[in-house]
Write a protein that holds these residues in place. Structure first.
Motif, PDB file in Angstrom:
ATOM      1  N   LYS A  84      -4.661   6.819  -8.325  1.00 54.32           N
ATOM      2  CA  LYS A  84      -5.345   6.808  -9.429  1.00 54.32           C
ATOM      3  C   LYS A  84      -6.803   6.943  -9.572  1.00 54.32           C
ATOM      4  O   LYS A  84      -7.583   5.930  -8.690  1.00 54.32           O
ATOM      5  CB  LYS A  84      -4.975   5.615 -10.308  1.00 54.32           C
ATOM      6  N   LEU A  89     -10.896   6.769 -10.641  1.00 55.99           N
ATOM      7  CA  LEU A  89     -11.338   6.199 -12.064  1.00 55.99           C
ATOM      8  C   LEU A  89     -12.899   6.634 -12.074  1.00 55.99           C
ATOM      9  O   LEU A  89     -13.552   6.570 -10.894  1.00 55.99           O
ATOM     10  CB  LEU A  89     -11.556   4.732 -11.993  1.00 55.99           C
ATOM     11  N   THR A  90     -13.285   7.691 -12.761  1.00 59.54           N
ATOM     12  CA  THR A  90     -14.441   8.236 -12.793  1.00 59.54           C
ATOM     13  C   THR A  90     -15.489   7.601 -13.602  1.00 59.54           C
ATOM     14  O   THR A  90     -15.321   6.573 -14.181  1.00 59.54           O
ATOM     15  CB  THR A  90     -14.207   9.816 -13.291  1.00 59.54           C
ATOM     16  N   ASN A  91     -16.794   7.960 -13.253  1.00 59.99           N
ATOM     17  CA  ASN A  91     -17.824   7.490 -13.928  1.00 59.99           C
ATOM     18  C   ASN A  91     -17.883   7.906 -15.298  1.00 59.99           C
ATOM     19  O   ASN A  91     -18.240   6.810 -16.080  1.00 59.99           O
ATOM     20  CB  ASN A  91     -19.242   7.989 -13.405  1.00 59.99           C
ATOM     21  N   ASP A  99     -14.826   7.838 -16.914  1.00 59.70           N
ATOM     22  CA  ASP A  99     -13.771   6.928 -17.450  1.00 59.70           C
ATOM     23  C   ASP A  99     -14.693   5.469 -17.782  1.00 59.70           C
ATOM     24  O   ASP A  99     -14.344   4.878 -18.869  1.00 59.70           O
ATOM     25  CB  ASP A  99     -12.967   6.773 -16.524  1.00 59.70           C
ATOM     26  N   GLU A 107     -17.785   5.033 -18.587  1.00 58.50           N
ATOM     27  CA  GLU A 107     -18.589   5.070 -19.901  1.00 58.50           C
ATOM     28  C   GLU A 107     -17.828   4.639 -20.948  1.00 58.50           C
ATOM     29  O   GLU A 107     -18.324   4.228 -22.114  1.00 58.50           O
ATOM     30  CB  GLU A 107     -19.177   6.529 -19.975  1.00 58.50           C
ATOM     31  N   THR A 108     -16.504   4.683 -21.051  1.00 53.19           N
ATOM     32  CA  THR A 108     -15.668   4.285 -21.970  1.00 53.19           C
ATOM     33  C   THR A 108     -15.186   2.846 -22.067  1.00 53.19           C
ATOM     34  O   THR A 108     -14.749   2.166 -23.040  1.00 53.19           O
ATOM     35  CB  THR A 108     -14.171   5.001 -22.288  1.00 53.19           C
ATOM     36  N   ILE A 109     -15.464   2.044 -20.971  1.00 54.42           N
ATOM     37  CA  ILE A 109     -15.254   0.637 -20.669  1.00 54.42           C
ATOM     38  C   ILE A 109     -16.357  -0.315 -20.749  1.00 54.42           C
ATOM     39  O   ILE A 109     -16.102  -1.265 -21.539  1.00 54.42           O
ATOM     40  CB  ILE A 109     -14.712   0.572 -19.175  1.00 54.42           C
ATOM     41  N   ASP A 151     -23.016   8.269 -16.499  1.00 57.80           N
ATOM     42  CA  ASP A 151     -22.659   9.050 -15.186  1.00 57.80           C
ATOM     43  C   ASP A 151     -23.963   8.949 -14.445  1.00 57.80           C
ATOM     44  O   ASP A 151     -24.201   8.757 -13.143  1.00 57.80           O
ATOM     45  CB  ASP A 151     -22.009  10.010 -15.240  1.00 57.80           C
ATOM     46  N   ALA A 209     -16.727   8.586  -8.568  1.00 55.36           N
ATOM     47  CA  ALA A 209     -15.337   8.104  -8.694  1.00 55.36           C
ATOM     48  C   ALA A 209     -15.029   7.118  -7.553  1.00 55.36           C
ATOM     49  O   ALA A 209     -15.500   6.592  -6.618  1.00 55.36           O
ATOM     50  CB  ALA A 209     -14.476   9.280  -8.557  1.00 55.36           C
TER      51      ALA A 209
END
Ligand code: ACO
Length: 329
Positions: free
Chosen positions: A18, A20-22, A24, A26-28, A33, A44
């Motif tokens: 799995k 997890l990108t920057n 991703d 930004e949504t948490i 980024d 990532a």
């Protein structure tokens, strides 16, 4: 007492699938980024699957190292796992790995030296093998930091990832490479600038503090940064000198993968060109004890250095701890 020379007979690494990108992140949390990339170099990181523990990651990395070393698990007599994210407080994660590998003869234990753990394990194994106490050692740096991350804290959650790296050590035969020099150090006066404050005997997790996220990494980033540059530079310089090398003799530096700005500062102070410094933190973030182990394996498999060439590994972590190794490959 003079020690017999010790070689790295094989390396391996394992990263969970799995990513997890920057974007991703930004949504948490409230981040971008741009901020993460410019401050750290990380793009990532990998996150272990549900039910996948540190020993599972460690076992996968170990299997690859054993295969490359051409040593059977039953011929191991020592397993050291360096981790700050053990499966359980006791028994040691190394015991689960021993069982997974069916390495029945091996003495197995963990060490806790944060990001420096893999090189601490290397120093222990090389002394124990060099003194003749053990023959074939498996050392592993493995972390499931995602389980000890406060996913609401943008100061830390963008930095860390999961993974494992391993190496098999044994006595060096004629014509093989060897570990030339090692340096390890600790400054216990700095325990407060980087730690997981809760979950231990000093601060057990209770119903009253369960929501405070005390069992997650906490860090004074700027302080850690300052110490990291100084300690890593000093440790790397020491092993280079002790090994009788100069900057021009080093084919590759493999530093702890925490922050690209720290890595650049180390390269600058060691007067090493950037193309001789291995970087993979853009893919995996900071995987603590696993970071230098994964980097060593990837750099070796990518052919960044050849048999007979010299490399320097250098790390820094909570404790504070630091370590360096000069190795003839
Ligand atoms: N996104 C956006 N903004 C952020 C984020 C984020 N993810 N995180 C922090 N900020 C903000 C801060 O709130 C602060 O805002 P303010 O000025 O309004 O207060 C601002 O960005 C600057 O924060 P700094 O802490 O000054 O940022 P710095 O440039 O020092 O970078 C970092 C922080 C990346 C953590 C850096 O200090 C670092 O890498 N330190 C070393 C870490 C390390 O090497 N660890 C190794 C060991 S890890 C181990 O042992 C497990």
């Amino acid at each position: 007492m003079s020690l017999a020379p010790v070689t790295i007979a094989g390396t391996g690494s394992y990263l969970p699938e799995k990513v997890l990108t920057n974007a991703d992140l930004e949504t948490i949390v409230d981040t971008t980024d741009e901020w993460i990339t410019s401050r750290t170099g990380i793009k990532a990181r990998r996150i272990a699957a549900e039910g996948q523990s540190t020993s599972d990651l460690a076992t996968e990395a170990a299997k690859k190292a054993l295969a490359q070393a051409n040593i059977a698990a039953e011929d191991l007599d020592l397993i050291i796992v360096a981790t700050i994210t053990p499966d359980t407080l006791t028994p040691a994660t190394a015991c689960y790995v021993q069982d997974n590998l069916e390495a029945r003869k091996a003495v197995a234990f963990d060490i806790s030296a944060a990001c420096s753990g893999f090189l601490y394990a290397m120093e222990m194994a090389r002394n124990l093998i060099g003194a003749g106490s053990f023959q074939n050692a498996l050392i592993i740096g493995a972390e499931k930091l995602s389980a000890f991350t406060n996913w609401e804290d943008r100061n830390t959650c963008v930095l860390f990832g999961d993974g494992a790296g391993a190496a098999v050590l044994r006595k060096s035969e004629e014509g093989e490479g060897r570990i030339l020099a090692m340096e390890i150090g600790t400054d216990g006066a700095q325990t407060g600038i980087l730690n997981i404050p809760g979950g231990g005997s000093a601060c057990p997790i209770t119903i009253d503090n369960a929501n405070d996220k005390l069992a997650s990494l906490s860090m004074l980033g700027k302080e850690v940064f300052r110490h990291a540059v100084t300690r890593m530079k000093t440790a790397a310089t020491k092993v280079v000198e002790e090994a009788g090398l100069e900057s021009k003799d080093i084919a590759q530096v493999i530093p702890h993968q925490a922050n690209l700005r720290i890595i650049d500062a180390i390269a600058d102070r060691l007067t090493i060109d950037n193309d001789k410094v291995f970087v993979n933190l853009h893919k995996y973030g900071n995987t603590s004890a696993a970071a230098v182990a994964i980097a060593l394996d990837e750099a070796a498999r990518e052919g960044k250095f050849k048999r007979g060439e010299n490399i320097v590994c250098v790390v820094f972590g909570a404790g504070l701890t630091w370590a360096a190794a000069a190795i003839e490959w």
